[in-house]
Design a protein around this motif. Structure first.
Motif, short mmCIF file in Angstrom:
data_model
loop_
_atom_site.label_atom_id
_atom_site.label_comp_id
_atom_site.label_asym_id
_atom_site.label_seq_id
_atom_site.Cartn_x
_atom_site.Cartn_y
_atom_site.Cartn_z
N UNK A 203 -38.85 -20.54 -2.11
CA UNK A 203 -37.92 -19.47 -1.71
C UNK A 203 -37.34 -18.75 -2.93
N UNK A 204 -37.29 -19.43 -4.07
CA UNK A 204 -36.68 -18.85 -5.28
C UNK A 204 -37.31 -17.50 -5.61
N UNK A 205 -38.64 -17.50 -5.61
CA UNK A 205 -39.39 -16.30 -5.98
C UNK A 205 -39.10 -15.15 -5.01
N UNK A 206 -39.01 -15.47 -3.72
CA UNK A 206 -38.78 -14.44 -2.71
C UNK A 206 -37.36 -13.91 -2.79
N UNK A 207 -36.40 -14.83 -2.95
CA UNK A 207 -34.99 -14.43 -3.01
C UNK A 207 -34.76 -13.53 -4.23
N UNK A 208 -35.40 -13.89 -5.34
CA UNK A 208 -35.28 -13.11 -6.58
C UNK A 208 -35.81 -11.69 -6.36
N UNK A 209 -36.95 -11.60 -5.70
CA UNK A 209 -37.55 -10.29 -5.41
C UNK A 209 -36.64 -9.45 -4.51
N UNK A 210 -36.10 -10.07 -3.46
CA UNK A 210 -35.24 -9.34 -2.53
C UNK A 210 -33.96 -8.87 -3.22
#
Lengths: 218, 218
Positions: A203-210
């Motif tokens: 989720x880290x990667x996705x949250x960072x992108x969002x």
């Protein structure tokens, strides 16, 4: 998965890439010449760098052939050899909850020569239900089953709280590799490897992108 | 996850490590001074190299204090800031099978400010059942729900076959991050990020270890 030093991490990343190649080559849909493959085709499908694919295939000892690229069966055989898929790995599932059930039902394991021979749960309500074609057994049977079937691999899908205690039992009974889906880092003796699947880490990667998108929009 | 170039992979590995630190610091069991933490404590618990932990904390902009180490709340706040956990990320689950159910039931998401607002499945038998506190809806409602709730994140737990078609619908409706558990590489336009959780990839490391053990024993 954060539980590695930098050196080990690179090795585990290479092994993961081999698994991606293995699945891609085994199920290429709608290709004209599935007997051969180019590093560019693999790179394109997996959204990777062509150079890295070629480096990995060279490390595997697979040689390309002029004009036709790599022979698919040679690449598959080399990966099977490195990852030991020529021999069957018997596994048990400990924890017959939703995640244990989802993993047990996953048909892709047989391609990796992984076969689930037994499942266990401490909850009497789950015992007796069928998971991966086997009847869920009480935890008391754990050691006997591991020893009878000479099982080395355990898939651990229990809550955080009992995870370490169960891992200790698994190791004492002869388990040498634990695929840990419990949200808990495990301590094991050397000679035993733990793969900690901390699913939320993804989720880290996705949250960072969002977050970055939201900042651009404001 | 094999779908990255080398440069992107390192970044994603760093983001994952931040998530590991975040969970460790948020639930340290039985520690005497949870107000402070040393890089050595983090490194030991996560089985990592101390130098790497210190490098990561420095990259976060968190400063250690002489003799007491790092202040836990400062590290947590810095990670929350980088990963955008100060704002809520609304998510939908597409595919209400066993894995979708296991993920929806995972209580750890709320710590990462992730909230599941709706779930969907094409199977009429699953529609109407409750998942993550919401009623599973038919796929026809997908676009309307995404737009009404302004959802940017989708958790995709469908089979390989319909995955690309559903991803296309998600992106057209406004989804900007896809957490893909479908066993299928997805093609998305730039500006949309896909995290492909190829769960079986984790098996590579374990199978490799077991093979090496078996070779030593013979």
């Amino acid at each position: 998965m954060g539980r590695k030093t930098q050196g080990e991490l690179l090795k585990h990343v290479l092994l993961e890439r081999l698994m991606h190649y293995y699945y891609f080559l085994g199920e290429r849909p709608g290709e004209d010449s599935p007997e051969t493959v180019s590093s560019g085709q693999i790179a394109k499908f997996l959204n990777m760098d062509d150079t890295l694919v070629r480096k990995d295939l060279a490390a595997l000892g697979v040689r390309g052939h002029p004009r036709i690229g790599f022979k698919t069966h040679e690449v598959l055989a080399a990966i099977r050899n490195v990852l030991g898929f020529e021999k069957t790995n018997k596994a048990i599932v400990v924890g017959a909850g939703r995640l244990g059930g989802a993993l047990a039902a996953y048909s892709g394991f047989s391609k990796c020569s992984l076969f689930i021979v037994a499942a266990f749960d401490s909850d009497p309500q789950k015992q007796g239900s069928v998971l991966a074609g086997t009847v869920v057994q009480p935890m008391e049977n754990l050691e006997a089953v591991i020893q009878r079937h000479n099982v080395r691999l355990a898939i651990l899908t229990v809550p955080a709280d009992p995870a370490q205690e169960i891992a200790d039992r698994l190791v004492r009974a002869g388990i040498r590799a634990i695929w840990n889906f419990a949200p808990k880092a495990l301590v094991v003796p050397s000679g035993v490897v733990v793969r900690h699947e901390h699913i939320v880490a993804g989720l880290a990667e996705l949250a960072y992108h969002l977050k970055n998108i939201a900042e651009q929009e404001t």
